[in-house]
Motif scaffolding. Structure first.
Motif, short mmCIF file in Angstrom:
data_model
loop_
_atom_site.label_atom_id
_atom_site.label_comp_id
_atom_site.label_asym_id
_atom_site.label_seq_id
_atom_site.Cartn_x
_atom_site.Cartn_y
_atom_site.Cartn_z
N GLN A 97 0.76 -0.98 -0.01
CA GLN A 97 -0.08 0.02 0.15
C GLN A 97 0.85 1.44 0.18
O GLN A 97 0.64 2.36 -0.39
CB GLN A 97 -0.87 -0.04 1.48
CG GLN A 97 -2.05 -1.09 1.05
CD GLN A 97 -2.70 -1.05 2.36
OE1 GLN A 97 -2.77 -0.25 3.33
NE2 GLN A 97 -3.83 -1.92 2.54
N LEU A 98 1.93 1.05 0.80
CA LEU A 98 2.93 2.47 0.72
C LEU A 98 3.59 2.63 -0.43
O LEU A 98 3.60 3.72 -1.15
CB LEU A 98 3.99 1.98 1.72
CG LEU A 98 4.99 3.06 2.05
CD1 LEU A 98 4.31 4.54 2.11
CD2 LEU A 98 6.20 2.67 3.04
N LEU A 99 3.92 1.41 -1.37
CA LEU A 99 4.30 1.69 -2.72
C LEU A 99 3.19 2.46 -3.48
O LEU A 99 3.66 3.22 -4.43
CB LEU A 99 4.90 0.46 -2.88
CG LEU A 99 6.17 -0.34 -2.45
CD1 LEU A 99 6.85 -1.64 -3.08
CD2 LEU A 99 7.28 0.85 -2.84
N THR A 100 2.01 1.72 -3.55
CA THR A 100 1.12 2.35 -4.09
C THR A 100 0.89 3.93 -4.08
O THR A 100 0.46 4.76 -4.94
CB THR A 100 -0.27 1.64 -4.00
OG1 THR A 100 -0.01 0.17 -4.37
CG2 THR A 100 -1.39 2.03 -4.98
N ALA A 101 0.83 4.26 -2.60
CA ALA A 101 0.61 5.53 -2.18
C ALA A 101 1.73 6.53 -2.84
O ALA A 101 1.60 7.79 -3.05
CB ALA A 101 0.56 5.63 -0.87
N ALA A 103 3.61 5.82 -5.45
CA ALA A 103 3.33 6.18 -6.90
C ALA A 103 2.27 7.08 -7.24
O ALA A 103 2.37 8.01 -8.02
CB ALA A 103 2.90 4.73 -7.56
N GLU A 104 1.02 7.11 -6.53
CA GLU A 104 0.11 7.88 -6.54
C GLU A 104 0.59 9.34 -6.34
O GLU A 104 0.27 10.37 -6.90
CB GLU A 104 -1.12 7.58 -5.82
CG GLU A 104 -2.30 8.71 -5.90
CD GLU A 104 -2.83 8.67 -7.16
OE1 GLU A 104 -3.79 9.45 -7.51
OE2 GLU A 104 -2.67 7.70 -7.91
N LEU A 105 1.43 9.55 -5.33
CA LEU A 105 1.91 11.00 -4.76
C LEU A 105 2.77 11.52 -5.94
O LEU A 105 2.88 12.74 -6.20
CB LEU A 105 2.74 10.82 -3.50
CG LEU A 105 3.33 11.90 -3.03
CD1 LEU A 105 2.51 13.07 -2.92
CD2 LEU A 105 4.31 11.68 -1.85
N GLY A 106 3.65 10.66 -6.72
CA GLY A 106 4.46 11.10 -7.66
C GLY A 106 3.50 11.38 -8.87
O GLY A 106 3.70 12.59 -9.47
N ARG A 107 2.48 10.63 -9.14
CA ARG A 107 1.53 11.31 -10.28
C ARG A 107 0.90 12.52 -9.89
O ARG A 107 0.86 13.54 -10.72
CB ARG A 107 0.47 10.23 -10.61
CG ARG A 107 -0.56 10.54 -11.56
CD ARG A 107 -1.60 9.49 -11.44
NE ARG A 107 -2.53 9.84 -10.64
CZ ARG A 107 -3.38 10.60 -10.37
NH1 ARG A 107 -3.60 11.42 -11.51
NH2 ARG A 107 -4.16 10.50 -9.46
N VAL A 108 0.55 12.68 -8.75
CA VAL A 108 -0.02 14.02 -7.98
C VAL A 108 0.99 15.09 -8.15
O VAL A 108 0.43 16.26 -8.62
CB VAL A 108 -0.83 13.73 -6.74
CG1 VAL A 108 -1.23 15.32 -6.14
CG2 VAL A 108 -1.76 12.90 -6.78
N ARG A 109 2.11 14.81 -7.89
CA ARG A 109 3.10 15.89 -8.01
C ARG A 109 3.40 16.44 -9.40
O ARG A 109 3.60 17.53 -9.82
CB ARG A 109 4.48 15.37 -7.53
CG ARG A 109 4.37 15.37 -6.00
CD ARG A 109 5.72 14.83 -5.38
NE ARG A 109 5.75 14.87 -4.00
CZ ARG A 109 6.61 14.23 -3.23
NH1 ARG A 109 7.81 13.50 -3.74
NH2 ARG A 109 6.78 14.28 -1.85
N ASP A 110 3.27 15.31 -10.56
CA ASP A 110 3.45 15.60 -11.83
C ASP A 110 2.28 16.40 -12.43
O ASP A 110 2.55 17.24 -12.90
CB ASP A 110 3.48 14.42 -12.55
CG ASP A 110 4.78 13.54 -12.51
OD1 ASP A 110 5.78 14.13 -11.77
OD2 ASP A 110 4.81 12.51 -12.72
#
Length: 248
Positions: A97-101, A103-110
Motif C-alpha cells: 500500500q505504501l508503494l502504491t501511495a 506512486a500516486e503521490l508522484g502522479r499528483v506531483r506531476d
C-alpha cells in the motif's frame, strides 16, 4: 500289638521313601530361598534406592503434569508462530500500500507541476492556453493541454477547437504540417480517430471555466517534427496560441 506294628519302619517301605523325599524337598526349597536372598543382597548396588508404591505413583503424577505443561507450552509456541505469520502478511500488505501511495503521490506531483506552469489570466472572458506538454512517444506525439477562461462568463460556454501544427524536416526540406490526433482522452473517455470528421470532432472544445485535453498525435511517415504550435480556434479566429520545442 503285634511285633510287625511295633517295629521301626525300614527305609525300604513306601512310607519311609515318602518321608525321605519330603525332607529332601524341604531342604532344597530352604536352600534355594537362602541362595536367592543371598544373591539379591550380593548383586544389588550399594547405592540402590528402594521406593514405595506411593512414591512411584507420585512420580508418575509429576511426569503427567510435566507432559501437560510441555503440551501447553508447545501450543503457545504454535500460536505465536501463527501470529508472526499474520503480522508478516500484514506488514507486506502495508508495504505494498505504501508503494502504491508513493506512486500516486508522484502522479499528483506531476499534475501539480503541470498546473504550476499556469500563466496569469487574461482579460475578462478570454481563453488562455495555461499549460502545454508535448513529447515523443513511439511513432507519435503525446500531448497535454490545459485551457482556462478568465473572469465570470455568465454561464455561456466557450465553443471552439484545438489545432496542432508541427514544423520539421520532410525529405530534406523544412515544412509545416497539420497533425491529426490518433487518440484523444476527454471526460467521456478515449476516442480513437479513424477519419477526418472524427479528428475534427475529437479536437472540439466546449467549456465554461477550464478544460484539460490529452491524447496522441499522428506524425506523417518520414516527417521529423521539431516544433509544435497549439492554437485555440473560435470559428476561423485564433484566440490563443503556444509553441513547444521538442526534445531530440
Amino acid at each position: 500289638m503285634s511285633a510287625d506294628s511295633s517295629a521301626p519302619l525300614s527305609s525300604g517301605s513306601p512310607r519311609g521313601w515318602l518321608r525321605l523325599f519330603a525332607g529332601l524337598l524341604i531342604g532344597v526349597l530352604l536352600g534355594s530361598s537362602a541362595g536367592y536372598f543371598y544373591a539379591r543382597q550380593l548383586y544389588r548396588p550399594q547405592d540402590a534406592v528402594v521406593i514405595t508404591s506411593q512414591q512411584a505413583s507420585d512420580q508418575e503424577e509429576a511426569m503427567r503434569q510435566q507432559t501437560t505443561q510441555l503440551r501447553y507450552t508447545r501450543g503457545q509456541l504454535d500460536t505465536a508462530d501463527g501470529e508472526l505469520v499474520i503480522e508478516r502478511a500484514a506488514r507486506e500488505e502495508l508495504e505494498a500500500q505504501l508503494l502504491t501511495a508513493q506512486a500516486e503521490l508522484g502522479r499528483v506531483r506531476d499534475q501539480l507541476a503541470f498546473y504550476e506552469q499556469l500563466l496569469p489570466p487574461g482579460p475578462e472572458g478570454s481563453v488562455d492556453i495555461r499549460s502545454v506538454q508535448i513529447e515523443r512517444d513511439g511513432g507519435g506525439l503525446r500531448y497535454k493541454v490545459l485551457l482556462m477562461r478568465s473572469g465570470r462568463n455568465g454561464g455561456t460556454p466557450f465553443a471552439g477547437a484545438l489545432r496542432f501544427q508541427a514544423t520539421g524536416v520532410l525529405k530534406g526540406e523544412t515544412v509545416t504540417v497539420d497533425l491529426a490526433p490518433m487518440q484523444v482522452k476527454a471526460e467521456t473517455g478515449p476516442v480513437t480517430v479513424t477519419g477526418e470528421s472524427t479528428s475534427a470532432a475529437s479536437l472540439a472544445l466546449q467549456f465554461d471555466q477550464y478544460q484539460r485535453s490529452q491524447g496522441m498525435l499522428a506524425v506523417p511517415e518520414g516527417f521529423v517534427p521539431e516544433n509544435v504550435t497549439v492554437s485555440v480556434l473560435e470559428g476561423e479566429t485564433v484566440r490563443a496560441t503556444r509553441s513547444v520545442k521538442l526534445e531530440l
